[in-house]
Design a protein around this motif. Sequence first.
Motif, mmCIF file in Angstrom:
data_model
loop_
_atom_site.group_PDB
_atom_site.id
_atom_site.type_symbol
_atom_site.label_atom_id
_atom_site.label_comp_id
_atom_site.label_asym_id
_atom_site.label_seq_id
_atom_site.Cartn_x
_atom_site.Cartn_y
_atom_site.Cartn_z
ATOM 1 N N THR A 53 0.816 -1.218 0.000
ATOM 2 C CA THR A 53 0.000 0.000 0.000
ATOM 3 C C THR A 53 0.850 1.268 0.000
ATOM 4 O O THR A 53 0.355 2.341 -0.343
ATOM 5 N N GLN A 54 2.118 1.144 0.369
ATOM 6 C CA GLN A 54 2.988 2.307 0.471
ATOM 7 C C GLN A 54 3.689 2.637 -0.846
ATOM 8 O O GLN A 54 4.313 3.694 -0.963
ATOM 9 N N PHE A 55 3.592 1.748 -1.839
ATOM 10 C CA PHE A 55 4.339 1.942 -3.079
ATOM 11 C C PHE A 55 3.464 2.126 -4.314
ATOM 12 O O PHE A 55 3.961 2.575 -5.353
ATOM 13 N N PHE A 56 2.203 1.763 -4.211
ATOM 14 C CA PHE A 56 1.340 1.768 -5.385
ATOM 15 C C PHE A 56 0.149 2.709 -5.204
ATOM 16 O O PHE A 56 -0.152 3.135 -4.089
ATOM 17 N N PRO A 57 -0.550 3.001 -6.314
ATOM 18 C CA PRO A 57 -1.834 3.698 -6.206
ATOM 19 C C PRO A 57 -2.797 2.841 -5.377
ATOM 20 O O PRO A 57 -2.459 1.712 -4.987
ATOM 21 N N PRO A 58 -4.004 3.332 -5.083
ATOM 22 C CA PRO A 58 -4.955 2.525 -4.310
ATOM 23 C C PRO A 58 -5.078 1.102 -4.855
ATOM 24 O O PRO A 58 -5.166 0.900 -6.068
ATOM 25 N N LEU A 59 -5.059 0.142 -3.957
ATOM 26 C CA LEU A 59 -5.027 -1.274 -4.325
ATOM 27 C C LEU A 59 -6.277 -2.002 -3.865
ATOM 28 O O LEU A 59 -6.715 -1.841 -2.721
#
Length: 241
Positions: free
Chosen positions: A91-97
């Motif tokens: 969750t800290q590296f990508f757009p909303p998952l």
Amino acid sequence: MSAVRSLLFLVFQTVVTPLFAAAMVLLFWIPRVPMYRIAAGWCATNLWGARWICGIRHRAIGLENLPRGEPLAPHIVVSKHSSTWETLALTQFFPPLAYVAKKELLSIPFFGWGFALASPITIDRRSGTDAMHQIAKQGRERFAQGFWIVIYPEGTRIRAGRRAKYKTGAARLAAALGVPIVPVAHNAGWIWPKGVFGKRPGTVTISFGPPISPDGKDPQRLTAEAEQWIEDEVARLGKPP
């Protein structure tokens, strides 16, 4: 000492999880992406707690491989699954998952209630082949809402140092939706293995591979390509010192 730290971290989670779950329930009326941001805040809080209580740090490599640009086209994230750590960290590296997960998780007190409001893609494993239709339908909805999709191709957490056959669901979904796969490898399973009291201090390395296009590939070939990159990278990362 590792067991004591793990116990303290469990107490920490017991305190913070109901607070975030309550906030999400009270704010159930807000749009999906802002609601997801609250859930991502819970993930960040747990990573912070894991660092300062259990001594679990991390470093990221391959960030240059992550898709960039505006607007950012949706992708499917395919990750090694050997720990709880990666579920928090992605969750800290990508757009909303939107995580593909079994419906049973929604019944877990507090965690499940908050998870249900974070826009996951939930499936009933008893549905058999219909599960793929469930995922594709919800996947299109999540893409339209601004989410990417996360799938763990092994289906469940696998102990560090072991392998399991990759399922073709992620590849079939990528082909059906016409989007690339972003492969993710890490060695968190050595530091934060399955089980409450197994955590030990150390630095997790998470690695992001180049996106893999589904064009011209059948699900078996696409799955094999993602599996080879992930497993080769997991082997290269090895056990943290």
